[in-house]
Scaffold this active site. Structure first.
Site, PDB file in Angstrom:
ATOM      1  N   LYS A 150       0.840  -1.204   0.000  1.00 18.94           N
ATOM      2  CA  LYS A 150       0.000   0.000   0.000  1.00 18.94           C
ATOM      3  C   LYS A 150       0.880   1.261   0.000  1.00 18.94           C
ATOM      4  CE  LYS A 150      -3.822  -2.383   2.225  1.00 18.94           C
ATOM      5  NZ  LYS A 150      -4.485  -2.804   3.471  1.00 18.94           N
ATOM      6  N   GLN A 179      -4.297  -1.334   9.828  1.00 18.48           N
ATOM      7  CA  GLN A 179      -4.234  -2.701   9.297  1.00 18.48           C
ATOM      8  C   GLN A 179      -4.728  -3.696  10.349  1.00 18.48           C
ATOM      9  OE1 GLN A 179      -3.307  -3.447   6.032  1.00 18.48           O
ATOM     10  NE2 GLN A 179      -4.027  -5.492   6.533  1.00 18.48           N
ATOM     11  N   ASP A 199     -11.039   3.113   4.466  1.00 17.65           N
ATOM     12  CA  ASP A 199     -11.465   1.710   4.387  1.00 17.65           C
ATOM     13  C   ASP A 199     -12.988   1.604   4.328  1.00 17.65           C
ATOM     14  OD1 ASP A 199      -9.330  -0.046   4.175  1.00 17.65           O
ATOM     15  OD2 ASP A 199      -8.852   0.069   6.317  1.00 17.65           O
TER      16      ASP A 199
END
Ligand SMILES: NC(=O)c1ccc[n+]([C@@H]2O[C@H](COP(=O)([O-])OP(=O)(O)OC[C@H]3O[C@@H](n4cnc5c(N)ncnc54)[C@H](OP(=O)(O)O)[C@@H]3O)[C@@H](O)[C@H]2O)c1
Length: 304
Positions: A52, A96, A119
């Protein structure tokens, strides 16, 4: 012959467009920024976060990788999230998962500013998505819609059956398909006669987390299959069950001692009209949509 829906090519197109937007924003002195929070040392998470951060660099986004130790407390993580909420150079906050046991993940995700929730997991964004308001949608479901649209596959009026009702994939993809005027059925582990329901699907989305769960007789001939599953298989018996006679898979298994299979049995792809393979289908879209969401968040936050 079923058409292969080319995830890497679609992801590459989205990344090109996102890089273009980043360049356009730079002329206004804006550089979208992503904070990636990686707690401890979970090897799979390290790989995901590294890619990412690397993709941010490739597309011209700013990124800040923050790595608290795996002894971090919920309170310390909350302080970190609050500081990221306040930072003007950060447009997107990515935490994460999974987090260590002592950290209250739900409490923490709820503390992320919804405007920076790239997200799309915050209840405010889930609610906006349901209400059909502009929102940051979860990346994998948003990527699935991009695959369908960019492959010119019809959605409106189609019967979409989603197997799986997680907050991360099943529910949001069902909502996105509904907003595109599909007739949507959501299935789960308590659904009776699942095969009878999935056989009605023009678009079948499998987000179950069970290797090769959807078998050929569960698929309507010509249907579009979106296989979200990523399952690592490690036994000879599984390789034989899913990939008998597939020389490439045999070679991968011989080299690595494992290979990846989706939630759909590869033989079921042959019944479909079009399908996303695993790997090389939905997976690459997730990072591409994370980048697109970060740029979108940067623009929305500034009223652009
Ligand atoms: N490509 C990507 O980037 C990406 C991103 C996210 C996830 N994934 C993959 O997608 C898969 C699903 O992920 P997830 O996070 O949504 O999983 P999850 O949270 O474990 O949800 C799985 C869903 O499948 C349903 N299910 C389980 N067994 C079933 C059965 N026998 N019959 C019908 N439904 C059943 C469950 O039903 P209940 O609710 O009744 O338990 C649940 O709703 C996983 O393989 C994951 O690795 C891929």
């Amino acid at each position: 012959m079923a058409k292969v829906l080319d995830g890497p090519a679609i992801a590459a197109a989205i990344k090109r467009e996102t890089a273009e937007e980043v360049r356009a924003l730079s002329t206004h002195g804006i550089r979208p920024g992503l904070a990636a929070v990686l707690v401890g040392h979970v090897p799979a998470s390290e790989i995901y976060v590294r890619s990412k951060v690397q993709t941010c660099a490739e597309l011209g986004l700013y990124s800040d990788l923050i790595s608290p130790p795996d002894t971090v407390t919920t309170e310390e993580m909350l302080d970190l999230v609050r500081s990221l909420n306040d930072r003007d150079d950060i447009d997107g906050i990515l935490i994460q998962l999974p987090l260590p046991k002592q950290v209250d993940a739900k409490f923490l995700l709820d503390a992320v500013d919804p405007a920076k929730d790239v997200d799309g997991f915050h209840p405010v964004n889930a609610g906006k998505l349901q209400a059909g308001r502009p929102a940051l949608a979860p990346c994998t479901p948003a990527g699935i819609l991009e695959i369908l649209k960019r492959s010119s596959l019809p959605i409106s009026g189609q019967h979409a059956v989603v197997v799986g009702r997680s907050d991360i994939v099943g529910k949001p993809v069902a909502m996105l398909l509904l907003h595109e005027n599909a007739t949507v059925t959501i299935c789960h582990s308590k659904t009776r006669d699942l095969g009878a329901v999935t056989r009605e699907a023009d678009i079948l989305v499998a987000a179950i987390g069970r290797p090769g769960f959807v078998t050929p007789e569960m698929v309507k001939p010509g249907a579009t299959i979106i296989d979200v599953g990523i399952n690592r298989i490690t036994t000879r018996e599984e390789v034989d069950r899913f990939f008998a006679g597939d020389a490439r898979r045999e070679a991968t298994f011989a080299k690595r001692g494992s290979t990846i299979v989706g939630d759909v049995h590869p033989k079921a792809y042959e019944v479909s009209g079009a399908y996303t393979p695993v790997p090389g289908g939905v997976g690459p879209l997730t990072i591409a949509m994370l980048m697109a969401n970060t740029v979108r968040a940067a623009k929305m936050r500034r009223g652009l």
